[in-house]
Design a protein around this motif. Structure first.
Motif, PDB file in Angstrom:
ATOM      1  N   TYR A 397      42.620  49.363 -36.963  1.00 23.22           N
ATOM      2  CA  TYR A 397      44.001  48.909 -37.189  1.00 23.22           C
ATOM      3  C   TYR A 397      44.667  49.733 -38.289  1.00 23.22           C
ATOM      4  CZ  TYR A 397      47.902  45.933 -38.463  1.00 23.22           C
ATOM      5  OH  TYR A 397      49.153  45.463 -38.749  1.00 23.22           O
ATOM      6  N   ARG A 398      43.955  49.968 -39.405  1.00 20.86           N
ATOM      7  CA  ARG A 398      44.528  50.802 -40.470  1.00 20.86           C
ATOM      8  C   ARG A 398      44.798  52.211 -39.963  1.00 20.86           C
ATOM      9  NH1 ARG A 398      40.573  48.152 -43.613  1.00 20.86           N
ATOM     10  NH2 ARG A 398      39.215  49.979 -43.459  1.00 20.86           N
ATOM     11  N   TRP A 399      43.895  52.737 -39.167  1.00 26.90           N
ATOM     12  CA  TRP A 399      44.107  54.090 -38.605  1.00 26.90           C
ATOM     13  C   TRP A 399      45.353  54.109 -37.718  1.00 26.90           C
ATOM     14  CZ3 TRP A 399      43.592  55.558 -33.343  1.00 26.90           C
ATOM     15  CH2 TRP A 399      43.646  56.923 -33.111  1.00 26.90           C
ATOM     16  N   ASN A 400      45.551  53.093 -36.909  1.00 22.54           N
ATOM     17  CA  ASN A 400      46.757  52.992 -36.074  1.00 22.54           C
ATOM     18  C   ASN A 400      48.006  52.997 -36.934  1.00 22.54           C
ATOM     19  OD1 ASN A 400      48.873  52.183 -34.423  1.00 22.54           O
ATOM     20  ND2 ASN A 400      47.607  50.847 -33.197  1.00 22.54           N
ATOM     21  N   GLN A 401      47.999  52.205 -38.018  1.00 19.21           N
ATOM     22  CA  GLN A 401      49.170  52.150 -38.889  1.00 19.21           C
ATOM     23  C   GLN A 401      49.429  53.491 -39.559  1.00 19.21           C
ATOM     24  OE1 GLN A 401      51.213  49.289 -39.311  1.00 19.21           O
ATOM     25  NE2 GLN A 401      50.051  48.827 -37.475  1.00 19.21           N
ATOM     26  N   GLU A 402      48.378  54.173 -40.004  1.00 18.51           N
ATOM     27  CA  GLU A 402      48.544  55.470 -40.666  1.00 18.51           C
ATOM     28  C   GLU A 402      49.072  56.527 -39.708  1.00 18.51           C
ATOM     29  OE1 GLU A 402      44.614  56.062 -42.051  1.00 18.51           O
ATOM     30  OE2 GLU A 402      44.859  54.906 -43.894  1.00 18.51           O
TER      31      GLU A 402
END
Length: 408
Positions: A397-402
């Motif tokens: 999820y953090r990778w998607n946001q970044e």
């Protein structure tokens, strides 16, 4: 009780007061969020010379063209990371841009500076359009460059409308024949010609010392220049010359006033402080609930086995949990996130799984993602417990946001 007393009692009933309080709280929260993100909520279609503008002097059409051609395009509102050095950085300064502002942008990869050309004013009859009022003087157009280059450089302007074919210094044609009005060319001992006109003058040149590319005439890649098929082909070839093979194209917006700002309110609405904000909001809502109703949990009158989609989802989740198959959901979830991010950033559709993973890793390095996708997939394959699944899901999820936060 009189009729007036009954009306007054109805006006100040608990239901009315609760509705008023809820509307006030939601309105106040909305104002706070809008205030925190106001700069990024602007469309940017103000008629300026930047990648958000759809006017004739803007470059919004170039971003659309490059995306349709399969090139990764990023709109930068903040500080570039070291991993972005693999990309092509496009700077579109204004006449009042100081050379120090360009120098402060740390980018060691290919850089293209597009010089300003037209004096433009907003069109009062068409929001986002402009009316040109003559050329910017050559001295003002060169002002974003450093003092040494300005002293030895000469910006020449043709006085007519010409139809020409741009060429490389070796004589090979570039793009298609285009019509230009008052074409500008750049000359000087410090410039290496990259693209020349029919008179042998540099339209696109590279500085011998800094290796920075400078485009003398923005009409060749602006929205006005892309109105014809020939202009689009020429713009495509001009970008292809300075862009490293397969590298993303980063359009800088900080020189045009769209820099992302940091403030306390925004920090409270983003990780890692977002959790604290949500806890405080939940505590405030719980305190208000306890103050408004009788303390104690209400009697549960719902069905033991729920009906509908929610019940089906809960039963399915229960079966997965009962079978202890939660860790096996990590890899499919990683594949779903990969597809969503690839679609959001405009990744080429013809790539197979391995090529797409490599492509996402390159883009991740460019935007400064904390983890590479290939590493996250390996973590997903290695998940053995529900705790591992939660960690992998949070990292994905953090990778998607970044990967997608910069596309506004």
């Amino acid at each position: 009780m009189s009729r007036s007393n009954r009306a007054a009692s109805a006006a100040f009933s608990p239901t009315v007061i609760l509705v008023v309080l809820l509307v006030g709280m939601v309105s106040l929260a909305g104002i706070g969020v809008l205030s925190a993100y106001a700069p990024e909520l602007k469309s940017g279609n103000d008629g300026g010379t930047h990648a958000l503008s759809r006017s004739s002097v803007g470059f919004g059409g170039l971003t659309v063209l490059l995306r349709n051609l399969g090139a990764p395009v990023l709109l930068n509102r903040g500080v570039l990371t070291e991993t972005s050095d693999e990309s092509l950085l496009v700077l579109t300064p204004r006449p009042d841009t100081k050379p120090e502002q360009i120098k402060d942008i740390k980018h060691y990869g290919a850089t293209l500076v597009v010089l300003p050309k037209w004096n433009a004013a907003p069109d009062p009859n068409h929001p986002g359009w402009v009316r040109t009022a003559g050329l910017i003087p050559a001295e003002a157009a060169l002002s974003p460059l450093n003092a040494d280059l300005r002293k030895t450089s000469k910006l020449t302007t043709r006085s007519d409308r010409a139809r020409l074919v741009l060429r490389r210094p070796n004589g090979s044609a570039l793009g298609a024949p285009v019509e230009t009005m008052q074409l500008r060319t750049l000359e000087g001992p410090d410039w290496i010609p990259v693209v020349i006109d029919d008179q042998g003058r540099s339209v696109l040149a590279m500085d011998r010392k800094s290796r920075i590319y400078v485009l003398a005439d923005p009409d060749l890649i602006s929205n006005g220049g892309l109105k014809t098929l020939a202009g689009a082909r020429t713009a495509r070839d001009l970008i292809a010359i300075v862009r490293p093979s397969g590298a993303p194209v980063v359009f800088d917006l900080t020189l045009n006033g769209f820099q992302r700002s940091r403030n306390l309110l925004r920090l409270m609405l983003e990780p890692p402080l977002l959790g604290l904000t949500l806890v405080l909001a939940a505590l405030a809502a719980l305190a208000g609930f306890h103050a408004a109703v009788r303390f104690g949990a209400p009697k549960d009158r719902s069905r033991i086995i729920a009906l509908g989609k929610r019940g089906l989802a809960d039963n399915t989740a229960g079966l997965v949990r009962l079978a202890r198959r939660e860790p096996h959901m990590a890899v499919p979830y990683a594949q779903i996130m990969r597809a969503a991010v690839a679609r959001a950033i405009g990744a080429p559709r013809a790539l197979d799984d391995a090529a797409l993973d490599a492509f996402l890793d390159r883009v991740g390095r460019t935007v400064g993602a904390q983890h590479a996708y290939s590493a996250l997939v390996e973590q997903a394959r290695a998940a053995k417990t529900p705790g591992d699944l939660i960690k992998v899901a949070a990292a994905l999820y953090r990778w998607n946001q970044e990967m997608t936060r910069g596309r506004q």
